[in-house]
Scaffold this motif. Sequence first.
Motif, PDB file in Angstrom:
ATOM      1  N   ARG A   1       1.742   8.786  -2.286  1.00 24.48           N
ATOM      2  CA  ARG A   1       3.201   8.883  -2.397  1.00 24.48           C
ATOM      3  C   ARG A   1       3.666   7.704  -3.240  1.00 24.48           C
ATOM      4  NH1 ARG A   1       7.624   9.889   2.331  1.00 24.48           N
ATOM      5  NH2 ARG A   1       9.460   9.462   1.063  1.00 24.48           N
ATOM      6  N   GLN A   2       4.234   8.007  -4.379  1.00 27.38           N
ATOM      7  CA  GLN A   2       4.679   6.969  -5.304  1.00 27.38           C
ATOM      8  C   GLN A   2       5.951   6.291  -4.776  1.00 27.38           C
ATOM      9  OE1 GLN A   2       2.592   6.157  -7.935  1.00 27.38           O
ATOM     10  NE2 GLN A   2       1.358   7.603  -6.763  1.00 27.38           N
ATOM     11  N   PRO A   3       6.193   5.049  -5.167  1.00 22.27           N
ATOM     12  CA  PRO A   3       7.323   4.286  -4.620  1.00 22.27           C
ATOM     13  C   PRO A   3       8.689   4.970  -4.779  1.00 22.27           C
ATOM     14  CG  PRO A   3       5.873   2.846  -5.863  1.00 22.27           C
ATOM     15  CD  PRO A   3       5.381   4.255  -6.083  1.00 22.27           C
ATOM     16  N   ASP A   4       8.881   5.741  -5.827  1.00 18.70           N
ATOM     17  CA  ASP A   4      10.195   6.348  -6.064  1.00 18.70           C
ATOM     18  C   ASP A   4      10.327   7.746  -5.452  1.00 18.70           C
ATOM     19  OD1 ASP A   4       8.346   7.461  -7.795  1.00 18.70           O
ATOM     20  OD2 ASP A   4       9.743   7.612  -9.472  1.00 18.70           O
ATOM     21  N   MET A   5       9.346   8.188  -4.663  1.00 23.39           N
ATOM     22  CA  MET A   5       9.372   9.537  -4.097  1.00 23.39           C
ATOM     23  C   MET A   5      10.079   9.573  -2.754  1.00 23.39           C
ATOM     24  SD  MET A   5       5.651  11.238  -4.548  1.00 23.39           S
ATOM     25  CE  MET A   5       5.190  12.015  -6.069  1.00 23.39           C
ATOM     26  N   ASP A   6      11.002  10.535  -2.620  1.00 20.82           N
ATOM     27  CA  ASP A   6      11.577  10.775  -1.297  1.00 20.82           C
ATOM     28  C   ASP A   6      10.693  11.813  -0.584  1.00 20.82           C
ATOM     29  OD1 ASP A   6      12.296  13.338  -2.259  1.00 20.82           O
ATOM     30  OD2 ASP A   6      14.379  12.758  -2.611  1.00 20.82           O
ATOM     31  N   ASP A   7      11.046  12.157   0.655  1.00 14.12           N
ATOM     32  CA  ASP A   7      10.228  13.084   1.436  1.00 14.12           C
ATOM     33  C   ASP A   7      10.046  14.429   0.738  1.00 14.12           C
ATOM     34  OD1 ASP A   7       9.960  11.177   3.404  1.00 14.12           O
ATOM     35  OD2 ASP A   7      11.487  12.044   4.723  1.00 14.12           O
ATOM     36  N   GLU A   8      11.119  14.962   0.168  1.00 17.29           N
ATOM     37  CA  GLU A   8      11.045  16.268  -0.481  1.00 17.29           C
ATOM     38  C   GLU A   8      10.158  16.232  -1.721  1.00 17.29           C
ATOM     39  OE1 GLU A   8      10.889  19.977  -1.611  1.00 17.29           O
ATOM     40  OE2 GLU A   8      11.550  19.310   0.361  1.00 17.29           O
TER      41      GLU A   8
ATOM     42  N   ALA B   1       6.592  16.200  -0.523  1.00 19.03           N
ATOM     43  CA  ALA B   1       6.253  17.535  -0.025  1.00 19.03           C
ATOM     44  C   ALA B   1       6.004  18.493  -1.193  1.00 19.03           C
ATOM     45  CB  ALA B   1       7.352  18.063   0.885  1.00 19.03           C
ATOM     46  N   ARG B   2       6.834  18.389  -2.236  1.00 18.68           N
ATOM     47  CA  ARG B   2       6.657  19.235  -3.421  1.00 18.68           C
ATOM     48  C   ARG B   2       5.310  18.955  -4.086  1.00 18.68           C
ATOM     49  NH1 ARG B   2       9.632  17.320  -8.403  1.00 18.68           N
ATOM     50  NH2 ARG B   2       7.701  16.186  -8.411  1.00 18.68           N
ATOM     51  N   ASP B   3       4.943  17.670  -4.193  1.00 22.04           N
ATOM     52  CA  ASP B   3       3.653  17.325  -4.786  1.00 22.04           C
ATOM     53  C   ASP B   3       2.493  17.857  -3.948  1.00 22.04           C
ATOM     54  OD1 ASP B   3       4.746  16.145  -6.990  1.00 22.04           O
ATOM     55  OD2 ASP B   3       3.910  14.162  -6.620  1.00 22.04           O
ATOM     56  N   ARG B   4       2.605  17.797  -2.622  1.00 12.35           N
ATOM     57  CA  ARG B   4       1.550  18.351  -1.760  1.00 12.35           C
ATOM     58  C   ARG B   4       1.390  19.856  -2.006  1.00 12.35           C
ATOM     59  NH1 ARG B   4       4.070  15.110   2.112  1.00 12.35           N
ATOM     60  NH2 ARG B   4       4.950  16.924   3.149  1.00 12.35           N
ATOM     61  N   ARG B   5       2.515  20.569  -2.080  1.00  9.79           N
ATOM     62  CA  ARG B   5       2.449  22.015  -2.339  1.00  9.79           C
ATOM     63  C   ARG B   5       1.803  22.281  -3.701  1.00  9.79           C
ATOM     64  NH1 ARG B   5       7.665  21.594  -0.061  1.00  9.79           N
ATOM     65  NH2 ARG B   5       8.640  21.702  -2.114  1.00  9.79           N
TER      66      ARG B   5
ATOM     67  N   MET C   1       0.833  -1.185   0.000  1.00 12.45           N
ATOM     68  CA  MET C   1       0.000   0.000   0.000  1.00 12.45           C
ATOM     69  C   MET C   1       0.872   1.241   0.000  1.00 12.45           C
ATOM     70  SD  MET C   1      -3.026  -1.119   2.632  1.00 12.45           S
ATOM     71  CE  MET C   1      -3.730   0.487   2.591  1.00 12.45           C
ATOM     72  N   LEU C   2       0.377   2.271  -0.653  1.00  9.15           N
ATOM     73  CA  LEU C   2       1.105   3.534  -0.732  1.00  9.15           C
ATOM     74  C   LEU C   2       0.635   4.484   0.370  1.00  9.15           C
ATOM     75  CD1 LEU C   2       0.841   4.120  -4.592  1.00  9.15           C
ATOM     76  CD2 LEU C   2       2.821   3.255  -3.325  1.00  9.15           C
ATOM     77  N   PRO C   3       1.546   5.227   0.990  1.00 16.80           N
ATOM     78  CA  PRO C   3       1.108   6.279   1.906  1.00 16.80           C
ATOM     79  C   PRO C   3       0.267   7.283   1.126  1.00 16.80           C
ATOM     80  CG  PRO C   3       3.481   5.893   2.100  1.00 16.80           C
ATOM     81  CD  PRO C   3       3.007   5.128   0.897  1.00 16.80           C
ATOM     82  N   ALA C   4      -0.728   7.863   1.802  1.00 19.19           N
ATOM     83  CA  ALA C   4      -1.632   8.793   1.115  1.00 19.19           C
ATOM     84  C   ALA C   4      -2.009   9.933   2.045  1.00 19.19           C
ATOM     85  CB  ALA C   4      -2.883   8.053   0.655  1.00 19.19           C
ATOM     86  N   ILE C   5      -2.375  11.037   1.433  1.00 18.22           N
ATOM     87  CA  ILE C   5      -2.890  12.196   2.153  1.00 18.22           C
ATOM     88  C   ILE C   5      -4.039  12.767   1.336  1.00 18.22           C
ATOM     89  CG2 ILE C   5      -1.196  13.742   1.092  1.00 18.22           C
ATOM     90  CD1 ILE C   5      -1.247  15.346   3.727  1.00 18.22           C
ATOM     91  N   VAL C   6      -5.093  13.205   2.042  1.00 17.62           N
ATOM     92  CA  VAL C   6      -6.228  13.831   1.370  1.00 17.62           C
ATOM     93  C   VAL C   6      -6.084  15.337   1.535  1.00 17.62           C
ATOM     94  CG1 VAL C   6      -8.738  14.088   1.279  1.00 17.62           C
ATOM     95  CG2 VAL C   6      -7.715  11.841   1.739  1.00 17.62           C
ATOM     96  N   LEU C   7      -6.043  16.034   0.428  1.00 12.53           N
ATOM     97  CA  LEU C   7      -5.960  17.495   0.413  1.00 12.53           C
ATOM     98  C   LEU C   7      -7.313  18.016  -0.050  1.00 12.53           C
ATOM     99  CD1 LEU C   7      -2.494  17.626  -1.299  1.00 12.53           C
ATOM    100  CD2 LEU C   7      -2.975  18.013   1.118  1.00 12.53           C
ATOM    101  N   SER C   8      -7.778  19.094   0.582  1.00 10.91           N
ATOM    102  CA  SER C   8      -9.100  19.586   0.207  1.00 10.91           C
ATOM    103  C   SER C   8      -9.161  21.103   0.234  1.00 10.91           C
ATOM    104  CB  SER C   8     -10.173  19.001   1.128  1.00 10.91           C
ATOM    105  OG  SER C   8     -10.016  19.481   2.447  1.00 10.91           O
ATOM    106  N   VAL C   9     -10.185  21.608  -0.417  1.00 12.41           N
ATOM    107  CA  VAL C   9     -10.455  23.041  -0.433  1.00 12.41           C
ATOM    108  C   VAL C   9     -11.974  23.219  -0.379  1.00 12.41           C
ATOM    109  CG1 VAL C   9     -10.504  23.248  -2.959  1.00 12.41           C
ATOM    110  CG2 VAL C   9      -9.905  25.216  -1.570  1.00 12.41           C
TER     111      VAL C   9
END
Length: 132
Positions: free
Chosen positions: A102-109, A112-116, A1-9
């Motif tokens: 969060r895709q398998p090849d993504m590091d923390d930064e 974070a960039r994708d969230r922004r 499973m991939l880590p996930a975050i829900v972003l909303s507006v």
Amino acid sequence: MLPAIVLSVTIARPWREVYEAFWRPEAFPRWASGLSDMALRPDGDSWVGEGPDGAIRVFFTGHNDLGVMDHRVIPDGGAPVHVPLRIIANGEGAEVQLTLFRQPDMDDEMFARDRRWVRKDLATLKALAERG
């Protein structure tokens, strides 16, 4: 499973109006800067365009009564990325929710960039929707 975050507006406009204004693939490049640097164009059962990192192919959920705007993005030579996107009622307005995996090849930064990036795109969607 991939880590996930829900972003909303939250958008001060009825959810059905927001959905009807933005569900079409042609409308996504107006606010979703990660999808295409130029207009997407139809190609069979998908849409193609130039994303930030090169050519992309996108498969969109068809029109529906539930506010579902899921899409699957396939970068040229890359793995498909599923993007769950919902527009739901929030009182007299709308809540737009995007699940970012969060895709398998993504590091923390990178994550974070994708969230922004998604937050910026959702802010653009809000501004466009509230202007009508």
